[in-house]
Enzyme design. Structure first.
Site, PDB file in Angstrom:
ATOM      1  N   ASP A 161       0.855  -1.193   0.000  1.00 10.47           N
ATOM      2  CA  ASP A 161       0.000   0.000   0.000  1.00 10.47           C
ATOM      3  C   ASP A 161       0.889   1.240   0.000  1.00 10.47           C
ATOM      4  OD1 ASP A 161      -1.882   1.946   0.355  1.00 10.47           O
ATOM      5  OD2 ASP A 161      -2.727   1.170   2.208  1.00 10.47           O
ATOM      6  N   ASP A 190      -2.843   2.648  -5.888  1.00 16.03           N
ATOM      7  CA  ASP A 190      -1.849   2.628  -4.811  1.00 16.03           C
ATOM      8  C   ASP A 190      -1.842   1.326  -4.013  1.00 16.03           C
ATOM      9  OD1 ASP A 190      -4.255   2.947  -3.548  1.00 16.03           O
ATOM     10  OD2 ASP A 190      -3.657   4.674  -2.328  1.00 16.03           O
ATOM     11  N   GLU A 191      -2.473   0.272  -4.548  1.00 16.84           N
ATOM     12  CA  GLU A 191      -2.515  -1.001  -3.830  1.00 16.84           C
ATOM     13  C   GLU A 191      -2.299  -2.176  -4.782  1.00 16.84           C
ATOM     14  OE1 GLU A 191      -5.644  -0.218  -0.143  1.00 16.84           O
ATOM     15  OE2 GLU A 191      -6.405  -1.009  -2.032  1.00 16.84           O
TER      16      GLU A 191
END
Length: 419
Positions: free
Chosen positions: A13, A108-109
């Site tokens: 993350d 973002d993951e």
């Protein structure tokens, strides 16, 4: 005796991702509170905030004018979606150098499945530290990632958030459920405000009570198998992902002050539809429904839907949008936001035309074939020479408006959606 469940998932993350990219691009922003806005207007809101800004109470969704009050001296920058996507791709490559990325979940993951020979906690920690070092070296030392590992992906995601920022945390089977008890109910994916209220009504107010609740109770709170799934996930069980088909494709845009008059908003709405149509064709889909969404400046929202035989023609959908636009209430009222959503999607390869066609249907099919050739030609030209080389006249006045955006569930394809 219960069988111990090994570590199977590694979750990565990125911390305050958009703001971190801005601090990477502009060294003058490093160490300063930063807010990222979709448009440079005081009525807009932050779509990201750096950790320096979060310390003052600024968070995602904070109005820009309020952010300046909460954090005097905050730097507000306009979002740069293309840069976020480019750096996202570099981060994925950096992680791939360390372990195979099973799936990218958002901008973002991402997560990685841990092979049988890489499940020892010490080995997993080594992989996590190597990922951090590789991202710092190959992407930027300013962009930090928090990493979590656990017996399943759900718990690995929770672990990644338990030591933010720049964290590395491993949840082993033997740690459950006690390691989760300090968290709040809202820290768990799938528990928002309304679900928290339902849990309270069932007598569950803490994570300890959530973990101790019988499966039947969670089944009742969620009203089905989602409660059963959570019961198993909290115990480290691996549960297959639910497979869901794409249900809609849409775009929306918050209008800056100089674009809120209907005459200015209409070309922007057209551009949004054109972008949605290009995505539709890129995914090999057809649509049978178009919804137009409007938010008026005085605070009232309105939406209307039109349906059609399955199509991917920009011209057909533009005519539908034009009819919806003409039928909107209060045509002189200023607008705050506009949006379009394509619904009733189906795969072009699985589409079966009507077996009982009339002469009119045959003529319409001939028109559809012409539209398909036209759209295919335009898509190829725009992909090769740029989006400004050719476009429909309806977007002439909005070519620089409604730039590419990134949502929680959609990472734009730069070849299809770059402005």
């Amino acid at each position: 005796m219960a069988v111990s469940k090994p570590l199977t998932a590694l979750f990565i993350d990125c911390d305050s991702y958009f703001a971190s990219v801005e601090q990477h691009l502009d060294p003058a922003l490093r160490g300063r509170p930063v807010g990222v806005a979709p448009v440079m207007a005081e009525s807009s809101c932050c779509i990201a905030a750096s950790y320096e800004a979060k310390a003052f109470g600024v968070k995602t969704g904070t109005r820009i004018s309020d952010a300046r009050i909460l954090c005097p001296g905050i730097a507000i920058v306009e979002s740069k979606p293309a840069e976020y996507i480019r750096h996202h791709q570099r981060i994925v490559e950096a992680v791939e150098d360390c372990i195979h990325v099973e799936a990218v979940l958002s901008i973002d993951e991402m997560w990685a499945w841990l092979p049988l020979n890489l499940r020892d906690p010490a080995t997993v920690e080594l992989i996590g530290r190597r990922i951090k070092e590789t991202v710092a070296r190959d992407v930027s030392p300013v962009i930090k990632v928090s990493i979590g590992a656990a017996p399943n992906r759900y718990l690995a995601k929770i672990a990644s958030k338990m030591r933010k920022p720049d964290g590395l945390f491993i949840i082993e089977q033997r740690d459950l459920p006690d390691v989760l008890h300090p968290l709040k109910l809202r820290d768990f994916t799938g528990i928002a405000r309304s679900m928290e209220t339902r849990l309270h009504a069932a007598g569950i107010h803490t994570v300890a009570e959530l973990c101790a609740a019988p499966k039947s109770v969670l089944h009742g709170v969620w009203g089905g198998v989602m409660g059963d799934r959570l019961w198993h996930l909290l115990r480290g069980d691996e549960i297959p992902d639910l497979v869901s088909a794409r249900k809609s494709i849409g775009h929306s845009h918050v209008l800056p002050p100089d674009s809120r008059h209907p005459d200015k908003a209409w070309p922007i709405l057209c551009k949004l539809l054109h972008k949605a149509c290009e995505r539709l064709r890129a995914h090999g889909l057809l649509t049978g429904g178009l919804t137009m969404q409007l938010a008026f400046y005085r605070g009232v929202s309105w939406a209307a839907e039109a349906r059609t035989d399955e199509t991917d023609s920009t011209l057909v959908l533009m005519r539908m949008l034009d009819r919806l636009w003409r039928d909107r209430p209060e045509p002189r009222c200023q607008l705050l936001q506009v949006g379009v959503v394509l619904t009733r999607l189906c795969e072009r390869s699985n589409h079966t035309p009507s077996l009982f066609q009339t002469v009119a249907d045959t003529m319409a099919a001939m028109d559809a074939a012409k539209h398909q050739r036209l759209d295919a030609t335009l898509d190829k030209l725009r992909a090769r020479y740029g989006r400004s080389v050719v476009y429909f006249g309806s977007v002439q006045e909005s070519r620089d408006e409604a730039p590419m955006r990134i949502s929680f569930t959609h990472i734009p394809d730069l070849e299809v959606e770059q402005d």
